[in-house]
Scaffold this motif. Structure first.
Motif, PDB file in Angstrom:
ATOM      1  N   LEU A   1      93.421   5.393 -51.177  1.00 53.09           N
ATOM      2  CA  LEU A   1      92.352   4.599 -51.798  1.00 53.09           C
ATOM      3  C   LEU A   1      91.011   4.867 -51.130  1.00 53.09           C
ATOM      4  N   ALA A   2      89.958   4.936 -51.937  1.00 51.41           N
ATOM      5  CA  ALA A   2      88.608   5.151 -51.408  1.00 51.41           C
ATOM      6  C   ALA A   2      87.958   3.805 -51.099  1.00 51.41           C
ATOM      7  N   GLY A   3      87.066   3.815 -50.137  1.00 51.91           N
ATOM      8  CA  GLY A   3      86.350   2.600 -49.772  1.00 51.91           C
ATOM      9  C   GLY A   3      86.324   2.402 -48.274  1.00 51.91           C
ATOM     10  N   ASN A   4      85.632   1.341 -47.872  1.00 50.93           N
ATOM     11  CA  ASN A   4      85.485   1.107 -46.433  1.00 50.93           C
ATOM     12  C   ASN A   4      85.273  -0.370 -46.157  1.00 50.93           C
ATOM     13  N   HIS A   5      86.203  -1.200 -46.624  1.00 53.20           N
ATOM     14  CA  HIS A   5      86.093  -2.631 -46.336  1.00 53.20           C
ATOM     15  C   HIS A   5      87.308  -3.073 -45.536  1.00 53.20           C
ATOM     16  N   SER A   6      87.222  -4.246 -44.967  1.00 50.08           N
ATOM     17  CA  SER A   6      88.197  -4.665 -43.956  1.00 50.08           C
ATOM     18  C   SER A   6      89.625  -4.760 -44.499  1.00 50.08           C
ATOM     19  N   ILE A   7      89.797  -5.304 -45.716  1.00 47.79           N
ATOM     20  CA  ILE A   7      91.143  -5.430 -46.288  1.00 47.79           C
ATOM     21  C   ILE A   7      91.769  -4.048 -46.459  1.00 47.79           C
ATOM     22  N   LEU A   8      90.989  -3.128 -47.037  1.00 50.75           N
ATOM     23  CA  LEU A   8      91.491  -1.770 -47.248  1.00 50.75           C
ATOM     24  C   LEU A   8      91.795  -1.090 -45.915  1.00 50.75           C
ATOM     25  N   SER A   9      90.866  -1.219 -44.960  1.00 51.24           N
ATOM     26  CA  SER A   9      91.065  -0.570 -43.658  1.00 51.24           C
ATOM     27  C   SER A   9      92.347  -1.055 -42.999  1.00 51.24           C
ATOM     28  N   HIS A  10      92.599  -2.359 -43.054  1.00 52.32           N
ATOM     29  CA  HIS A  10      93.785  -2.937 -42.420  1.00 52.32           C
ATOM     30  C   HIS A  10      95.072  -2.359 -43.019  1.00 52.32           C
ATOM     31  N   TYR A  11      95.143  -2.390 -44.345  1.00 44.97           N
ATOM     32  CA  TYR A  11      96.389  -1.948 -44.987  1.00 44.97           C
ATOM     33  C   TYR A  11      96.504  -0.430 -45.073  1.00 44.97           C
ATOM     34  N   LYS A  12      95.363   0.250 -45.010  1.00 45.14           N
ATOM     35  CA  LYS A  12      95.444   1.717 -44.972  1.00 45.14           C
ATOM     36  C   LYS A  12      96.077   2.168 -43.656  1.00 45.14           C
ATOM     37  N   VAL A  13      95.630   1.595 -42.542  1.00 48.23           N
ATOM     38  CA  VAL A  13      96.204   1.981 -41.243  1.00 48.23           C
ATOM     39  C   VAL A  13      97.670   1.570 -41.168  1.00 48.23           C
ATOM     40  N   ARG A  14      98.002   0.382 -41.668  1.00 47.97           N
ATOM     41  CA  ARG A  14      99.407  -0.048 -41.658  1.00 47.97           C
ATOM     42  C   ARG A  14     100.269   0.885 -42.514  1.00 47.97           C
ATOM     43  N   SER A  15      99.719   1.341 -43.623  1.00 46.34           N
ATOM     44  CA  SER A  15     100.473   2.243 -44.504  1.00 46.34           C
ATOM     45  C   SER A  15     100.653   3.615 -43.867  1.00 46.34           C
ATOM     46  N   LEU A  16      99.613   4.119 -43.218  1.00 44.69           N
ATOM     47  CA  LEU A  16      99.738   5.398 -42.516  1.00 44.69           C
ATOM     48  C   LEU A  16     100.788   5.296 -41.411  1.00 44.69           C
ATOM     49  N   ASN A  17     100.785   4.169 -40.703  1.00 50.41           N
ATOM     50  CA  ASN A  17     101.798   3.949 -39.661  1.00 50.41           C
ATOM     51  C   ASN A  17     103.198   3.822 -40.261  1.00 50.41           C
ATOM     52  N   ALA A  18     103.288   3.172 -41.425  1.00 49.72           N
ATOM     53  CA  ALA A  18     104.588   3.027 -42.085  1.00 49.72           C
ATOM     54  C   ALA A  18     105.145   4.387 -42.499  1.00 49.72           C
ATOM     55  N   LEU A  19     104.284   5.259 -43.016  1.00 45.67           N
ATOM     56  CA  LEU A  19     104.712   6.615 -43.381  1.00 45.67           C
ATOM     57  C   LEU A  19     105.180   7.377 -42.148  1.00 45.67           C
ATOM     58  N   SER A  20     104.459   7.198 -41.041  1.00 41.61           N
ATOM     59  CA  SER A  20     104.853   7.831 -39.784  1.00 41.61           C
ATOM     60  C   SER A  20     106.217   7.324 -39.331  1.00 41.61           C
ATOM     61  N   CYS A  21     106.444   6.008 -39.461  1.00 44.74           N
ATOM     62  CA  CYS A  21     107.727   5.416 -39.063  1.00 44.74           C
ATOM     63  C   CYS A  21     108.888   6.009 -39.857  1.00 44.74           C
ATOM     64  N   GLU A  22     108.694   6.142 -41.183  1.00 43.97           N
ATOM     65  CA  GLU A  22     109.766   6.689 -42.027  1.00 43.97           C
ATOM     66  C   GLU A  22     110.103   8.113 -41.602  1.00 43.97           C
ATOM     67  N   LEU A  23     109.084   8.907 -41.310  1.00 46.64           N
ATOM     68  CA  LEU A  23     109.309  10.300 -40.908  1.00 46.64           C
ATOM     69  C   LEU A  23     109.922  10.379 -39.513  1.00 46.64           C
ATOM     70  N   TYR A  24     109.541   9.453 -38.647  1.00 45.08           N
ATOM     71  CA  TYR A  24     110.131   9.401 -37.300  1.00 45.08           C
ATOM     72  C   TYR A  24     111.633   9.171 -37.391  1.00 45.08           C
ATOM     73  N   ARG A  25     112.032   8.248 -38.269  1.00 49.78           N
ATOM     74  CA  ARG A  25     113.453   7.927 -38.396  1.00 49.78           C
ATOM     75  C   ARG A  25     114.256   9.100 -38.943  1.00 49.78           C
ATOM     76  N   SER A  26     113.618   9.939 -39.766  1.00 54.36           N
ATOM     77  CA  SER A  26     114.322  11.108 -40.297  1.00 54.36           C
ATOM     78  C   SER A  26     114.076  12.352 -39.438  1.00 54.36           C
ATOM     79  N   LYS A  27     113.468  12.123 -38.243  1.00 57.05           N
ATOM     80  CA  LYS A  27     113.244  13.182 -37.250  1.00 57.05           C
ATOM     81  C   LYS A  27     112.293  14.279 -37.736  1.00 57.05           C
ATOM     82  N   GLU A  28     111.404  13.945 -38.690  1.00 60.49           N
ATOM     83  CA  GLU A  28     110.370  14.892 -39.136  1.00 60.49           C
ATOM     84  C   GLU A  28     109.117  14.607 -38.296  1.00 60.49           C
ATOM     85  N   ILE A  29     109.175  15.016 -37.046  1.00 58.73           N
ATOM     86  CA  ILE A  29     108.200  14.572 -36.053  1.00 58.73           C
ATOM     87  C   ILE A  29     106.800  15.135 -36.289  1.00 58.73           C
TER      88      ILE A  29
END
Length: 457
Positions: free
Chosen positions: A158-186
């Motif tokens: 999503l494009a933009g730069n407001h606090s709600i988006l920033s919060h959930y964008k970082v959480r989503s990026l971390n969530a994607l990282s978590c899924e890949l970590y669990r499948s050992k796609e480091i």
């Protein structure tokens, strides 16, 4: 090439113009001099400073920011946003996510619908990242992993730069990282965590979310052997999470593991003992597994003091396993394997029998390890008949593409059948078996990796 998108329609043009003028005056640069440095006409700069801004002016605003030695976020700051007053929805969104976490999915759906029906079209546009994130968590709870991943990716794009988006964008990026970590796609997981950190640095992100990012980076770097970098990120996570005692304790445990890997034994003992002290003070069914991890690691560090962990296993740990948690069984497997390797099979008979007893309620991946360890146990105590039976049961649960495990089973069965024979086939099997053992020399490190707390988002 810009790293992040900013939709100028979300910003107040008058405030943007004032920010440009304030920065220019702060730097004591006249409009004419700024015009020369940016190749933007004086008239256009004056035009922008007076709030005559459209979406086509983004590149010029960025050029002006660079010339003034500022980041574009200094001009497109949060106070320039046309954000509706969304604070009234924050607690409701948090409550909805708590319902999901507690497994109350119907309540979460109803709460999400209630919020959606109470917002204006503009508010709905700004709350979109939060709604997508709620949907992703509901999908994940229902086992619809791909739906959750698709939502995370949609939020991160999503494009933009407001606090709600920033919060959930970082959480989503971390969530994607978590899924890949669990499948050992480091390597892929690292890309998402690095993007989360970069985005956090360029936007106003809460300490809690940023500390999760640092912790995830710590786990990922430890996994690829960069222990020094892992420790740095873990300490950064600790600094940002100083009010979250539970997370602080998880980080201390991780630092203890990293210290042990680096062979800094005293530091490792200090970190792990500190974590154990906290878990013992808050001892209940939810902290038993954490206590075990501390005991197990302390045993690896200092096996002379093994009585403490034996008492723990005979009491607290087994009594807390009435839920027959897969995680508990995995921890028990670690302990059984360690005791067999140290020729202390008599100390784990009860645990081996317990794992066999509940096999009907466990998945194949758990049972494969249960019966393999049982075969090692019976071999250690000289019961060849039971060893052979356990090996055959192991083969029922092994993935047929797992050639390493199948090879070990076949070798053990051949060893029983051939007895004292010294045939060429047996010699060849022994050589290949030794090669497999060499490949497994980092098994203890693998166990420690499994004991580290899960990544967070």
């Amino acid at each position: 090439m810009e790293k992040y998108s900013f939709n100028l329609r979300e910003y107040d043009p008058i405030k943007i113009g004032l920010n440009i003028r304030t920065l220019r005056q702060k730097n004591r640069i006249s409009i004419s001099k700024l015009s020369m440095e940016t190749s933007i006409s004086s008239g256009k700069i004056s035009y922008l400073e007076n709030g005559k801004i459209s979406k086509e002016h983004f590149a010029e605003i960025r050029t002006i920011a660079n010339a003034l030695g500022a980041d574009i976020t200094d001009i497109l700051s949060e106070d320039t946003l046309l954000t509706p007053p969304l604070e009234k929805f924050t607690s409701l969104i948090d409550l909805t996510l708590q319902f999901v976490k507690s497994g109350l999915l119907d309540k979460a759906e109803k709460m999400k619908s209630k919020i959606r029906n109470s917002v204006t079209s503009k508010e709905l546009e700004w709350l979109l990242p939060a709604f997508l994130f709620i949907d992703s968590q509901i999908s994940k709870s229902r086992g619809e992993k791909q739906k959750a991943i698709n939502n995370y990716k949609e939020i991160s794009a999503l494009a933009g730069n407001h606090s709600i988006l920033s919060h959930y964008k970082v959480r989503s990026l971390n969530a994607l990282s978590c899924e890949l970590y669990r499948s050992k796609e480091i390597s892929e997981a690292l890309k998402y965590s690095k993007e989360a950190l970069l985005y956090s640095d360029e936007n106003r992100i809460s300490n809690e979310v940023k500390s999760n990012t640092f912790y995830n980076l710590s786990l990922l770097y430890s996994f690829i052997g960069y222990t020094d970098v892992a420790m740095i990120h873990a300490k950064d996570a600790a600094l940002l999470s100083d009010t979250d005692t539970v997370f602080q304790t998880e980080i201390k445990f991780a630092l203890g593991v990293y210290s042990y890997i680096k062979e800094d034994i005293q530091q490792a003992k200090d970190y792990i003992t500190e974590a154990l002290t906290y878990y013992q003070k808050t001892s209940d069914s939810t902290t038993i597994s954490n206590m075990y991890k501390c005991f197990y690691t302390l045993y690896l560090i200092d096996p002379e003091n093994h009585k403490l962990i034996e008492e723990f296993f005979d009491g607290d740990f087994l009594s807390a396993m009435n839920t027959q948690s897969i995680f508990h069984i995995e921890l028990l497997h670690n302990w059984i394997e360690l005791m067999i390797k140290e020729n202390r099979s008599k100390d784990v008979r009860e645990h081996v029998e317990y794992c066999i007893e509940i096999a009907d309620e466990m998945p194949d991946s758990i049972n494969k390890n249960t019966f393999w360890l049982a075969s090692l146990y019976y071999k250690a105590i000289g019961d060849i008949t039971e060893q052979k039976q356990m090996l055959h049961r192991t083969s029922q649960y092994v993935d047929k593409t797992d050639h390493r495990q199948l090879g070990k089973i076949m070798y053990s069965l051949a060893e029983i059948e051939e007895g004292s024979s010294n045939s060429l086939f047996k010699q060849a099997a022994q050589t290949l078996h030794a090669a497999l053992d060499d490949l497994d020399h980092n098994q203890i490190f693998g166990h420690l990796q499994n004991l580290l707390p899960e990544p967070r988002y």
